[in-house]
Scaffold this motif. Structure first.
Motif, short mmCIF file in Angstrom:
data_model
loop_
_atom_site.label_atom_id
_atom_site.label_comp_id
_atom_site.label_asym_id
_atom_site.label_seq_id
_atom_site.Cartn_x
_atom_site.Cartn_y
_atom_site.Cartn_z
N LEU A 66 0.84 -1.20 0.00
CA LEU A 66 0.00 0.00 0.00
C LEU A 66 0.88 1.24 0.00
O LEU A 66 1.81 1.34 0.80
N ASP A 67 0.57 2.15 -0.88
CA ASP A 67 1.22 3.46 -0.88
C ASP A 67 0.11 4.49 -0.72
O ASP A 67 -0.94 4.38 -1.34
N GLY A 68 0.34 5.47 0.08
CA GLY A 68 -0.66 6.51 0.24
C GLY A 68 -1.61 6.21 1.37
O GLY A 68 -1.34 5.42 2.27
N ILE A 69 -2.78 6.85 1.27
CA ILE A 69 -3.76 6.75 2.34
C ILE A 69 -4.99 6.00 1.88
O ILE A 69 -5.18 5.74 0.70
N PHE A 70 -5.85 5.66 2.80
CA PHE A 70 -7.13 5.02 2.52
C PHE A 70 -8.14 5.57 3.51
O PHE A 70 -7.78 6.04 4.58
N SER A 71 -9.39 5.54 3.12
CA SER A 71 -10.43 6.01 4.03
C SER A 71 -11.08 4.83 4.73
O SER A 71 -11.13 3.73 4.18
N VAL A 72 -11.56 5.08 5.93
CA VAL A 72 -12.19 4.04 6.73
C VAL A 72 -13.51 4.59 7.25
O VAL A 72 -13.58 5.72 7.74
N ILE A 73 -14.56 3.78 7.13
CA ILE A 73 -15.86 4.13 7.67
C ILE A 73 -16.15 3.16 8.80
O ILE A 73 -16.01 1.94 8.64
N CYS A 74 -16.55 3.69 9.93
CA CYS A 74 -16.88 2.86 11.09
C CYS A 74 -18.39 2.80 11.26
O CYS A 74 -19.04 3.82 11.48
N LEU A 75 -18.96 1.60 11.13
CA LEU A 75 -20.40 1.43 11.26
C LEU A 75 -20.90 1.87 12.63
O LEU A 75 -22.01 2.37 12.78
N GLU A 76 -20.06 1.69 13.63
CA GLU A 76 -20.42 2.03 15.01
C GLU A 76 -20.69 3.53 15.16
O GLU A 76 -21.44 3.95 16.04
N ASN A 77 -20.08 4.35 14.29
CA ASN A 77 -20.20 5.80 14.42
C ASN A 77 -21.25 6.41 13.52
O ASN A 77 -21.42 7.62 13.52
N LEU A 78 -21.94 5.60 12.71
CA LEU A 78 -22.95 6.13 11.80
C LEU A 78 -24.31 6.19 12.48
O LEU A 78 -24.65 5.35 13.30
N ARG A 79 -25.07 7.20 12.11
CA ARG A 79 -26.44 7.30 12.62
C ARG A 79 -27.30 6.34 11.80
O ARG A 79 -27.48 6.53 10.61
N PRO A 80 -27.83 5.31 12.42
CA PRO A 80 -28.57 4.29 11.66
C PRO A 80 -30.01 4.71 11.35
O PRO A 80 -30.56 5.62 11.97
#
Length: 127
Positions: free
Chosen positions: A41-55
């Motif tokens: 891996l070079d560079g960055i990646f985004s991460v989404i956390c289900l725990e932090n989303l308003r369901p």
């Protein structure tokens, strides 16, 4: 663009480790996995956390094995549904049975968290 979805914040913390000088340790976490399989891996990646989303907090469509969200159809001022309306994109995503019941600690699944966040207002029409 590489994006990852984690169920919990602890899962996110396991993706990257840092050396004492604050730089990313390329031999552990996701970077180490990439190196181990010959895809560094070079560079960055985004991460989404289900725990932090308003369901989604409404009901599910009755008798739907995919647990579609019971969203109100869009209506014109006269009360009629717009011509060609097929449905909402969030309910058109087929979730594989093995992932359908992966839940957050609060009991929310993929459809009512990430897909609802991304596609809840996206309406699909037939021309």
């Amino acid at each position: 663009m590489l994006s990852l979805v984690c169920i919990t914040y602890d899962g996110i913390k396991a993706l990257v480790t840092y050396d004492k000088d604050g730089s990313i340790n390329k031999n552990s976490g996701l970077y180490g996995l990439g190196t181990a399989i010959g895809q560094p891996l070079d560079g960055i990646f985004s991460v989404i956390c289900l725990e932090n989303l308003r369901p989604y907090v409404g009901e599910f469509m009755p008798n739907d094995p995919q647990r579609g969200l019971d969203l109100s159809k869009p209506r014109l001022p006269n009360g009629e549904t717009m011509a060609g309306f097929i449905g909402f994109a969030v309910n058109m995503i087929h979730i594989d049975d093995t992932n359908l019941f992966h839940l957050t600690n609060d009991g929310n699944g993929l459809r009512e968290t990430i897909f609802y966040t991304l596609f809840s207002r996206l309406q699909v029409y037939k021309l």
